[in-house]
Write a protein that holds these residues in place. Sequence first.
Motif, mmCIF file in Angstrom:
data_model
loop_
_atom_site.group_PDB
_atom_site.id
_atom_site.type_symbol
_atom_site.label_atom_id
_atom_site.label_comp_id
_atom_site.label_asym_id
_atom_site.label_seq_id
_atom_site.Cartn_x
_atom_site.Cartn_y
_atom_site.Cartn_z
ATOM 1 N N VAL B 708 22.996 56.774 16.295
ATOM 2 C CA VAL B 708 22.433 55.818 15.333
ATOM 3 C C VAL B 708 21.026 55.486 15.773
ATOM 4 O O VAL B 708 20.673 55.705 16.946
ATOM 5 C CB VAL B 708 23.255 54.507 15.271
ATOM 6 C CG1 VAL B 708 24.627 54.769 14.714
ATOM 7 C CG2 VAL B 708 23.355 53.868 16.644
ATOM 8 N N PRO B 709 20.225 54.871 14.871
ATOM 9 C CA PRO B 709 18.900 54.444 15.305
ATOM 10 C C PRO B 709 19.004 53.417 16.424
ATOM 11 O O PRO B 709 19.919 52.584 16.454
ATOM 12 C CB PRO B 709 18.290 53.807 14.060
ATOM 13 C CG PRO B 709 19.049 54.410 12.922
ATOM 14 C CD PRO B 709 20.423 54.655 13.448
ATOM 15 N N ALA B 710 18.055 53.506 17.301
ATOM 16 C CA ALA B 710 18.120 52.598 18.447
ATOM 17 C C ALA B 710 17.838 51.154 18.016
ATOM 18 O O ALA B 710 18.465 50.218 18.483
ATOM 19 C CB ALA B 710 17.119 53.044 19.510
ATOM 20 N N GLU B 711 16.900 50.956 17.155
ATOM 21 C CA GLU B 711 16.541 49.582 16.728
ATOM 22 C C GLU B 711 16.651 49.497 15.203
ATOM 23 O O GLU B 711 16.062 50.316 14.494
ATOM 24 C CB GLU B 711 15.095 49.250 17.122
ATOM 25 C CG GLU B 711 14.909 48.881 18.580
ATOM 26 C CD GLU B 711 15.471 47.524 18.927
ATOM 27 O OE1 GLU B 711 15.604 46.654 18.029
ATOM 28 O OE2 GLU B 711 15.848 47.338 20.101
ATOM 29 N N ILE B 712 17.393 48.592 14.797
ATOM 30 C CA ILE B 712 17.530 48.387 13.349
ATOM 31 C C ILE B 712 17.151 46.918 13.059
ATOM 32 O O ILE B 712 17.622 46.013 13.768
ATOM 33 C CB ILE B 712 18.965 48.642 12.875
ATOM 34 C CG1 ILE B 712 19.401 50.064 13.279
ATOM 35 C CG2 ILE B 712 19.100 48.403 11.371
ATOM 36 C CD1 ILE B 712 20.887 50.288 13.161
ATOM 37 N N THR B 713 16.330 46.718 12.077
ATOM 38 C CA THR B 713 15.922 45.325 11.756
ATOM 39 C C THR B 713 16.204 45.030 10.267
ATOM 40 O O THR B 713 15.831 45.826 9.394
ATOM 41 C CB THR B 713 14.425 45.124 12.031
ATOM 42 O OG1 THR B 713 14.191 45.355 13.410
ATOM 43 C CG2 THR B 713 14.002 43.698 11.645
ATOM 44 N N ILE B 714 16.848 43.965 10.088
ATOM 45 C CA ILE B 714 17.021 43.465 8.707
ATOM 46 C C ILE B 714 15.980 42.368 8.523
ATOM 47 O O ILE B 714 15.991 41.354 9.234
ATOM 48 C CB ILE B 714 18.431 42.917 8.474
ATOM 49 C CG1 ILE B 714 19.469 44.030 8.698
ATOM 50 C CG2 ILE B 714 18.570 42.326 7.070
ATOM 51 C CD1 ILE B 714 20.907 43.580 8.607
ATOM 52 N N ALA B 715 15.081 42.637 7.619
ATOM 53 C CA ALA B 715 13.923 41.756 7.497
ATOM 54 C C ALA B 715 14.328 40.336 7.064
ATOM 55 O O ALA B 715 15.410 40.108 6.504
ATOM 56 C CB ALA B 715 12.958 42.337 6.472
ATOM 57 N N GLU B 716 13.415 39.422 7.342
ATOM 58 C CA GLU B 716 13.624 38.003 6.958
ATOM 59 C C GLU B 716 13.893 37.904 5.449
ATOM 60 O O GLU B 716 13.201 38.530 4.648
ATOM 61 C CB GLU B 716 12.382 37.203 7.313
ATOM 62 C CG GLU B 716 12.504 35.723 6.975
ATOM 63 C CD GLU B 716 11.274 34.958 7.419
ATOM 64 O OE1 GLU B 716 10.474 35.523 8.188
ATOM 65 O OE2 GLU B 716 11.140 33.799 6.989
ATOM 66 N N GLY B 717 14.864 37.257 5.142
ATOM 67 C CA GLY B 717 15.195 37.070 3.727
ATOM 68 C C GLY B 717 16.086 38.142 3.162
ATOM 69 O O GLY B 717 16.622 38.010 2.073
ATOM 70 N N GLN B 718 16.256 39.275 3.931
ATOM 71 C CA GLN B 718 17.147 40.327 3.459
ATOM 72 C C GLN B 718 18.481 40.244 4.166
ATOM 73 O O GLN B 718 18.573 39.708 5.276
ATOM 74 C CB GLN B 718 16.527 41.697 3.687
ATOM 75 C CG GLN B 718 15.300 41.924 2.812
ATOM 76 C CD GLN B 718 14.761 43.331 2.927
ATOM 77 O OE1 GLN B 718 15.214 44.115 3.770
ATOM 78 N NE2 GLN B 718 13.797 43.639 2.091
ATOM 79 N N ASN B 719 19.471 40.793 3.511
ATOM 80 C CA ASN B 719 20.808 40.657 4.077
ATOM 81 C C ASN B 719 21.459 41.997 4.431
ATOM 82 O O ASN B 719 22.541 41.990 4.997
ATOM 83 C CB ASN B 719 21.718 39.922 3.079
ATOM 84 C CG ASN B 719 21.286 38.478 2.906
ATOM 85 O OD1 ASN B 719 20.780 37.870 3.853
ATOM 86 N ND2 ASN B 719 21.450 37.960 1.716
ATOM 87 N N GLU B 720 20.830 43.097 4.054
ATOM 88 C CA GLU B 720 21.471 44.375 4.389
ATOM 89 C C GLU B 720 20.414 45.480 4.546
ATOM 90 O O GLU B 720 19.284 45.344 4.057
ATOM 91 C CB GLU B 720 22.497 44.768 3.334
ATOM 92 C CG GLU B 720 21.940 44.909 1.942
ATOM 93 C CD GLU B 720 23.030 45.165 0.912
ATOM 94 O OE1 GLU B 720 24.189 44.824 1.168
ATOM 95 O OE2 GLU B 720 22.688 45.735 -0.142
ATOM 96 N N VAL B 721 20.869 46.494 5.231
ATOM 97 C CA VAL B 721 20.022 47.670 5.431
ATOM 98 C C VAL B 721 20.935 48.893 5.558
ATOM 99 O O VAL B 721 22.102 48.772 5.975
ATOM 100 C CB VAL B 721 19.121 47.504 6.680
ATOM 101 C CG1 VAL B 721 19.953 47.457 7.951
ATOM 102 C CG2 VAL B 721 18.116 48.655 6.789
ATOM 103 N N GLU B 722 20.430 50.031 5.162
ATOM 104 C CA GLU B 722 21.244 51.266 5.266
ATOM 105 C C GLU B 722 20.558 52.209 6.273
ATOM 106 O O GLU B 722 19.360 52.442 6.179
ATOM 107 C CB GLU B 722 21.333 51.935 3.887
ATOM 108 C CG GLU B 722 22.501 52.851 3.736
ATOM 109 C CD GLU B 722 22.709 53.277 2.281
ATOM 110 O OE1 GLU B 722 23.807 53.072 1.751
ATOM 111 O OE2 GLU B 722 21.732 53.803 1.688
ATOM 112 N N VAL B 723 21.341 52.708 7.184
ATOM 113 C CA VAL B 723 20.826 53.654 8.203
ATOM 114 C C VAL B 723 21.738 54.886 8.239
ATOM 115 O O VAL B 723 22.830 54.859 7.662
ATOM 116 C CB VAL B 723 20.730 52.981 9.590
ATOM 117 C CG1 VAL B 723 19.796 51.790 9.546
ATOM 118 C CG2 VAL B 723 22.128 52.551 10.062
ATOM 119 N N ASP B 724 21.229 55.914 8.911
ATOM 120 C CA ASP B 724 22.044 57.138 9.072
ATOM 121 C C ASP B 724 22.786 57.085 10.388
ATOM 122 O O ASP B 724 22.258 56.670 11.415
ATOM 123 C CB ASP B 724 21.170 58.390 9.077
ATOM 124 C CG ASP B 724 20.619 58.706 7.697
ATOM 125 O OD1 ASP B 724 21.219 58.201 6.685
ATOM 126 O OD2 ASP B 724 19.581 59.382 7.600
#
Lengths: 841, 765
Positions: B708-724
């Motif tokens: 997985v990606p080493a660093e994943i950030t969900i930006a301020e105000g966002q609640n989800e993110v999709e990664v591989d």
Amino acid sequence: MHLSIGLRREGAGRIGRHIALAGLALIAALGWSSGTFAAEPAAASAEPPLEPIVVGTPEKIELYPANFKLGSTRARMHVVVSGHYPGGGVQDLTRAAEFASTNEGIVKIAGGIATPVANGQAEIVCRVAGQELKVPVEVAGQEAPERVSFNYGTLVALSKQGCNSGACHGSPSGKGGFRMSLRAYDPTVDMTTLVRESFNRRTNVFEPENSLLLKKPLMEVAHGGGRRIRKGDPSFGILRDWIAQGCQIDPPDAPICVKVEVYPRQRILHRPAHTQQLHVLAHFSDGSIRDITELAAFSSSDEAVATVDANGFVIGQDRGEAAILVRYLEKIETAYIMFLKEIPGFAWNNPPEQNYVDKFVFEKLRQLQILPSDLCTDEEFVRRVYLDAIGELPSVSEVDAFLTSQDPQKRAGLINVLLDRPEYADFWALKWSDLLRLRNNKVTPSGVHKFYHWVVNALRTNMPYDRFARELLTSAGSTFDNPAANFFRTATDTNDCTETTSQLFLGIRIQCAKCHNHPFERWTQDNYYGIGAFFNRVQRKPSARPEEQVIFVARAGEVTQPRTGKQMKPWLPLTGDADLPGEDDRRQIFVDWLVKADNPFFAKVEVNRLWGHMLGRGIVEPVDDFRDSNPPSSAALLDALAKDFVAHGFDRKHILRTILNSRTYQLSSRKNDFNKSDAKYFSHARTRLLSAEQLLDAICQVTAVPEKYAGLPAGTRATQLPSPDVDNYFLKVFGQPARETACQCERSSESNLSQALQMINGPLVHGKVRDENNRLKLMLKAGKTTPDVITELYLAAFSRKPSEPEMTAAANHVTASGDQVRGLEDVCWALLNANEFLFQH
Amino acid sequence: MSRTIAAALVIASTCFAADLSAQPPAISFVQPSAALPGHATDLVVYGGNLAGAASVWTTLAATAKVELTPGIEGNGTKADIVSYRVTLPAEAPVGIYAMRVATPGGISSPRLFMIDDLPTAIDNGANKTLQTAQLLTPPVAVDGACEPESYDFYKLTAAAGQRVSVEVVARRLGSALDPVIRLLDAGGRELAYSDDEGGIGADGRFAYQFVAAGDYYLEIRDIRYQGGGNHRYRLRVGDFPLANTPYPLSGQKGTTSKLSVAGPKADGMPPLNVPVPADVPGGRLAVGAKYPQGQGSAALTLFASSALEQVEIEPNDTPETATAISLPFAINGRFETPKDRDYFEIQAKKGDRYLISGRTRSMGSPADLFLRLYKADGALLVEAEDAGTDDGVINYTFPEDGVYRLMVEDLLRRGGPEFVYRIEFEPYRPGFTLVVDADKFDAPKGGVLVLKVTAARIEYNGPITLAVVGAGDGIQLANQVIPEGKPDTQLSITLPPGFEQGPCRTMNIMGTAKIGEVDFTARASTLTPLRTLLNGLPYPPAGLDGSIGLGIGPAFADFFQLAVEPAVVPFVQVVGAGAFSAKATKLNGFDDPISLAVEGLPPGVTATVAPIEKGKAEVAIQLAGPGAMAEGDHAFRVVGSAVFQNQPKKVVAAGVLRVVKPFEVTATPAGAVNRGAAQKIKITVTRKPAVTAAVSVKFKNLPAGVGVPAEITIAEGQNEVEVDVTAAADALVGPTSLTLVATSKVKEKTVTVESLPVNLQVAMP
């Protein structure tokens, strides 16, 4: 015809030309005049020019005064010459006489007025009709000019010119910024007004004739009141001299006028004699006497009979009597002058006299050459006496019984029966309830019924009138337990007590004297508050019951005259002040005086009221307005009735019985050539519209459909209503009073358009005529014929049967209408709208 | 004396429970309107809401027995009628008494009835004309009612010389009728008439002796032709005295008084010897007066006094002949004739202040007292005349030692045998009087009643403490003090739950105060509401004034419900806050504010509470507390309080406070990941309120071969993110588990949370 009546029904509540014309045509067809309400015509008012005097040949002449003194530079004296003729006639010959002075260095005379020249003695010589008389004259006080009295000169002059009358500067707000006390009742205020106000411009002591007080009435300066004075008038000289003398007020010890005397006091003049110069003297407290003929104010009680000019010269205009009122400040005197003339063709027919009423009435009529009408028919009598005695029409059976009776005394018998019927008490209670102001807002709804029963009971039991007055005027306690005490609930304060008592029991309308001396009568402001002193201790307090009030008499309390600030003693008219120390109820003293046999007011007022109700006009008219300027049409009759009333223990029924049994009462309303202009000497019955309550009851009787009044039992008649609070529009339209005042005048007897609308197509009449259970419908249901119904309707409405033409006209109308019921309804409606029904006659 | 039929209550409470009405009972009228002494009389009470009316309260003496009339089917179960049997001793005095009835719905206002020794007949209702007049055979009393715009007629057949007394009792029985009575002859002519009369008020009476034998008629109507069911009357016809009062007007308690009978038609009456008990409720004693061979009695009232009673000594019409008396005392006198004055001589000391009070009309005397106090030299010092319902009072301080004279006369200077009076001299005391604005109160079982007590202060401005006397134990009061300087208070009485529905209860409101060194006590009056109830009767019968009916009705119904929403309230760690709504359901027309309280919160957690306002159904409540609380649930409750129709109500709603992390992280793979391939995985942050900063996410404990990606950030105000997510070619096939570690800043603190294990399937391509 029927169509028009149909239109009337459909348009009930509206009036249309068709309806009115058609309805009136029906009435005319049935034999009566149109439905226009005809009031008693007033006597013709003519103003013939002054006719030349016919001196004739008097037996003797007489001068008045027979001697006199001119005691000051301003003194004057009228000389009046009377001629006495064979047969007792008297005529004023002053204007035909020649006068001369025996010494013009002492006294001069011009136009019958003597004026002083120098101290000394002389004679005035009078020549007329070939006769000569002399009057000794003493002249004194000519060495120095006389000071003009402010009170008896200045104010009198202003009064004479009418400056301080109610229409001019004597009105409450004055005129043009200049306000004087009404007819000089307040000299102190007048002095300030004349001398001090308007920067002293009203009076100019240095140039008197430049005073506004003179320039305005002379119209030398614009004056809203126009020219009121001329330089030759005595008033001008008085005002000018008063100003020139420094506008002085009278000193405290100045003599005051104690009496005014008029000559002649009474006189009968037979035409061609028809003028009379009056002569007025004022007596002062220092014994001096002045001729004030030129300063006094004169007025006539009946200008159709006599007029009087500013100098006291009376001119007769027609047959009759007139009272000439002479006023000098608050002093009032009256001259009574009767004018007679020969009427061509007049011959007294010696009608029989039933009692003393006829004696006095006929005596006056004969003197005035007025011929009384014939006796009314039995039909007229029975209807009239029922309406006058008990307020309602006789029933058909009562009419029938009376008309068929052969008893020669049947009229007297019927009078006795009627006066003993309970309806008598109801009807007369209605009249007294008006005067005593029985109304919810005055005495509360419960109080109305309680007080009403008290009044009915007093009349039913024929309570002597002196007791009636005493019970009212000395009443105290709960207005519920003792309903008579409501008298002091309607009269809510001392002033109201004074005014109500004076009007009801003395016949004196004294209201004016509350604020100032009475402008037309002898009553002063002091008199007003002096009478009030008998009543001012009457107090009112609430009780435990909400509508109840308790009337009681405080142990102390005096009346203060608001203008003078003087504490007034109780005062009795023609008697004077009464010293009544202590805590006793002063009202008792007042009533003791009131009901004394020789009280000149009490008995007369009530017998006059009774007479007025019976004859349609009082001997004094209005019946509760006794005053010098409103004399009785027959003082002798009034005196006789009053004496009889007293002698019979103030028994009202006795007086009513006496009146009703008189031929005078029973005269026909049909006039003859010799009495057609008479409106006040009772030579014929006076036709008058039925009162509101009489009329409504009569409509109910004729139709046999009673009226229902809210809150009262079925069968209650309008004449039994305790108060006008039932709010019946018909009654209001026909003059039912609101009972706001104790004045009989509040009951209107005037006819108006609304009355015509009510009778012609108002819902009340319409409803009763159409009612399925009315008289004619019930008769038809009982199988009666058209003539039967018509006859009964006539008897019910007019107390007589229809004449043949009337029957024919009515029957023809019913036939022509094609509908018996509708046709008879039309006839019934027409009868109700006929004068013969609407009027007492 | 009030009595309660306890035994009957048992019947009521067991038999009629099914028909109980929640409305308090009301009595329209009682028929017959009188009970006969020495007999059992069934008094039928008509009215409304009478079902269950087994309990009766009366002012009858204790020797009277009152019970539900036996033998009447359903007696006591009907809403409009109930019958009571009143059994009286023969000596029970004629007079006017009162009764109340109670049901499980409450208590009635009092209704008046008589003890009358005349037998009763009933108006036949068909007597509206002279022709249909109802025949009466005296002695008799008729109970009737006038109809609007109508009359009632009764026919008498009299013998020549026969004497008859006629009396209408209507207003004195609280009727709306203001009667007028007339005697007519056969021709309808009025022979006698009576409307109002001093001493008896609106009622009427007369005596008449027939001159001739024949038929005569009595006509009765309302003075204003009003009528209806409340225009009832009792028409008494017989040979009884027309009397107003005894003389003297008062008797000393514990003694036997010798009394004459005073009235407009009481000649020939022998004196009465009346024992005055030591305890006379209401201070007034009914006394009947009957001719030795008479038919029926007059009803009189004797004032029962604790003071020494004296009687005037005539002649005392002048200051010189004044009756000498000593203070304090009570004097009885009468104005024998019109203008009679009575003088009394007093020795007083400087500074003595006395209340000199008269008593006349309230006892039946028509006298309207007028009092004057003079110095010995005749100088008037003070005078008083009565006003309204007072019988005359002078409140005076004697200026110096010496002789004074009291002059008494009728204000209207009337006199006669019935013009009696009593004057009491008592030392003046400052104090107060109290009034209550109703004659009865109905309260729910265990409920609260509130009544206004108003004080008229008499030179006393301090506090007045109120107490309820006579209702029973267990009552709790609030607002029982009228504060200093204030005119009134809304006295709140909370009834104990043990006060059962059904029995008649009455109570008095007593006020006390310490005035100077003396305790002052006054009983609250109910005269004003009684007068309204009894159609303006100025002086209701003895025993009524101050006696307040206390009715107990069913318990007061709920009028609102309350709920916490959501039922589980999140409370965020670190943030230390939470919120919920208090939701109300208002019932039965209730819409007043509901005050709220939150109870049972964990330590340190507080709630910001506002009421649910009028017209609103909910309010938001904020919670605050420490951020370091451990996750977990805490039960709490919201307490809503409101008052509806004086009845307070508390309702509790339960809630759970759940302590939660500031945010949570989860991941959801799009599907299985094949060896050598990649797959989408969605990472979701669930933020609690107030947490908005960027979230850094890492995976922890990755299985071998899974990347997985080493660093994943969900930006301020966002609640989800999709990664591989990738799987190596050799990744172990099969299910595996991932764990996410999320880090963010919350209130400037770094907060790290771990997700629950996330399932990931590694599959063969």
